[in-house]
Design an enzyme around this catalytic site. Structure first.
Site, PDB file in Angstrom:
ATOM      1  N   TYR A 174      13.288  41.759 -18.804  1.00 37.86           N
ATOM      2  CA  TYR A 174      13.914  41.912 -17.550  1.00 37.86           C
ATOM      3  C   TYR A 174      14.520  43.370 -17.455  1.00 37.86           C
ATOM      4  O   TYR A 174      14.694  44.134 -16.230  1.00 37.86           O
ATOM      5  CB  TYR A 174      15.336  41.261 -17.353  1.00 37.86           C
ATOM      6  CG  TYR A 174      15.076  39.732 -17.064  1.00 37.86           C
ATOM      7  CD1 TYR A 174      14.323  39.427 -15.675  1.00 37.86           C
ATOM      8  CD2 TYR A 174      15.011  38.564 -17.705  1.00 37.86           C
ATOM      9  CE1 TYR A 174      14.177  38.435 -15.251  1.00 37.86           C
ATOM     10  CE2 TYR A 174      14.920  37.315 -17.157  1.00 37.86           C
ATOM     11  CZ  TYR A 174      14.325  37.136 -15.926  1.00 37.86           C
ATOM     12  OH  TYR A 174      13.986  36.000 -15.586  1.00 37.86           O
TER      13      TYR A 174
ATOM     14  N   GLU B 103       8.087  17.811 -38.183  1.00 38.04           N
ATOM     15  CA  GLU B 103       7.532  18.544 -36.678  1.00 38.04           C
ATOM     16  C   GLU B 103       8.904  18.188 -35.711  1.00 38.04           C
ATOM     17  O   GLU B 103       8.949  19.032 -34.957  1.00 38.04           O
ATOM     18  CB  GLU B 103       6.378  17.892 -36.486  1.00 38.04           C
ATOM     19  CG  GLU B 103       5.872  18.335 -35.094  1.00 38.04           C
ATOM     20  CD  GLU B 103       4.441  17.348 -34.981  1.00 38.04           C
ATOM     21  OE1 GLU B 103       4.034  17.643 -33.602  1.00 38.04           O
ATOM     22  OE2 GLU B 103       3.923  16.729 -35.842  1.00 38.04           O
TER      23      GLU B 103
ATOM     24  N   ASP C 261       3.281  14.657 -37.152  1.00 42.37           N
ATOM     25  CA  ASP C 261       2.305  13.478 -36.713  1.00 42.37           C
ATOM     26  C   ASP C 261       1.098  13.457 -37.167  1.00 42.37           C
ATOM     27  O   ASP C 261       0.422  14.696 -37.425  1.00 42.37           O
ATOM     28  CB  ASP C 261       2.277  13.875 -35.200  1.00 42.37           C
ATOM     29  CG  ASP C 261       3.761  13.292 -34.695  1.00 42.37           C
ATOM     30  OD1 ASP C 261       4.661  12.576 -35.102  1.00 42.37           O
ATOM     31  OD2 ASP C 261       3.869  13.789 -33.155  1.00 42.37           O
TER      32      ASP C 261
END
Length: 376
Positions: free
Chosen positions: A103, A197, A249
């Site tokens: 910005y 995770e 996973d």
């Protein structure tokens, strides 16, 4: 709040100044036909797997950004803007988020219907280019990202003079910042580091007091681990000599997270020595878990089309992509991916809740550790 005086400030200023002086010298040299900045190529073709070190590294290919090349001019301008801002930050002893820098530097170029940056991805990529062009990492440039990841466990961390007892962080945990090299580890009673995770699984393990009962430092990454979390895992492993277990996973995305933690990522291969932990091992989920723990009814079908049915697409494509990585060629990993393809399913960490909420903390993980059922 005191200004930041980071360990490598003098070296970083020298590197940024050298970059600027090189451009000035090119301007003053009548024989020079262009202004150029050289950066290392960060594409897959220039990434190599160092089998001896067990991590990725960046090759010797460079690209040259030329000011008078119309296709390079915009990126050249962006590079000098960000480099100048970084030099200001280091000299003033201030830090800024990469969002703030975006910005601060975003504006319309006078006389043109053109912005310096259209989105933050542009400025983020330029920051990485400056890292490879100067050899100074983002943190040395006094730039940081938003905190991502949480830490729980029996360790006390000194952060710029403040002692933080990570066993007294409630259910929120210690938010992991992107700059962690200044951390000092005052004391700990941990036996291992467990990288998890999903946020939901971290919450489950904390609620079951897994970190207290098993002397574990829990680090939740909330999906793909940020640089700060990867660096913290690296320095905690090296300084405290603790084993690292990764719990993700059982799908190609989770296994890729493991590979990033272990060997590094292609986009940041030039920092693998800082961000990768080659001795990390996977504790779960595995394809064998499905049959062993009776999870057949709680698996999820792989998304997309397999190779012999018009694919591969989506999950199937990701599996084939990861299978081809040099650092995933061990027989045990190839077997995991092949079983995933043969079964056509994936299995999430939360599937273990089908046994009971406390099963993962009281039986699954302790048994895996005791029996050393780990993938390397």
């Amino acid at each position: 709040m005191p200004k930041k005086d980071l360990a490598n400030d003098e070296k970083t200023l020298d590197r940024l100044t050298h970059l600027g002086k090189k451009l000035v010298n090119q301007l003053n040299d009548n024989n020079e036909e262009n202004l150029t900045i050289d950066t290392q190529v960060r594409s897959k073709s220039n990434v190599h797997y160092d089998e001896e070190e067990g991590r990725l590294s960046l090759g010797d290919s460079y690209s040259t950004r030329k000011f008078l090349n119309i296709s390079h001019a915009r990126k050249f301008m962006q590079t000098t803007l960000v480099a100048n801002k970084a030099k200001e930050l280091v000299e003033s002893g201030r830090t800024a988020s990469i969002r703030e820098v975006y910005y601060q530097l975003k504006h319309s170029v006078p006389g043109l219907d053109e912005n310096t940056f259209e989105d933050q991805d542009e400025s983020n990529n330029v920051v990485v280019d400056i890292e490879t062009a100067t050899g100074a990492i983002r943190e040395d440039l006094h730039l940081f990202a938003e905190p991502k990841g949480r830490l729980f466990g029996p360790i006390t961390i000194n952060d710029s003079g403040d002692s933080i007892d990570c066993m007294a962080m409630g259910t929120s945990g210690l938010a992991i910042p992107s700059i962690v090299d200044h951390y000092e580890f005052e004391q700990h009673s941990a036996d291992f580091i467990m990288v998890v995770e999903t946020s939901a699984m971290v919450n489950r393990l904390v609620e079951e007091d897994f970190h207290e009962d098993h002397n574990a430092i829990l680090i939740g990454t909330g999906g793909q681990p940020a640089r700060g979390a990867r660096r913290l895992i690296n320095i905690m492993h090296n300084r405290l000599d603790l084993p690292v277990y990764v719990f993700c996973d059982g799908d190609p995305w989770g296994y890729y997270i493991y590979s990033v933690l272990k060997s590094g990522s292609m986009s940041l291969a030039f920092q693998s020595d800082r961000l990768a932990t080659p001795s990390a091992r996977l504790i779960g989920m595995t394809m064998e878990d499905i049959d062993k723990y009776g999870l057949e009814h709680v698996t999820e079908d792989l998304k997309g089309k397999p190779k012999d049915s018009g694919g591969p697409t989506k999950d199937y494509k990701r599996i084939h992509d990861v299978m081809e990585y040099d650092w995933m060629q061990k027989d045990e990993w190839q077997a995991q991916f092949q079983k995933m393809l043969d079964k056509g399913v994936r299995v999430e960490q939360q599937a273990l809740a089908s046994q009971s909420l406390e099963f993962v903390a009281n039986e699954y993980l302790p048994n895996k550790i005791e029996n050393e059922e780990l993938l390397d």
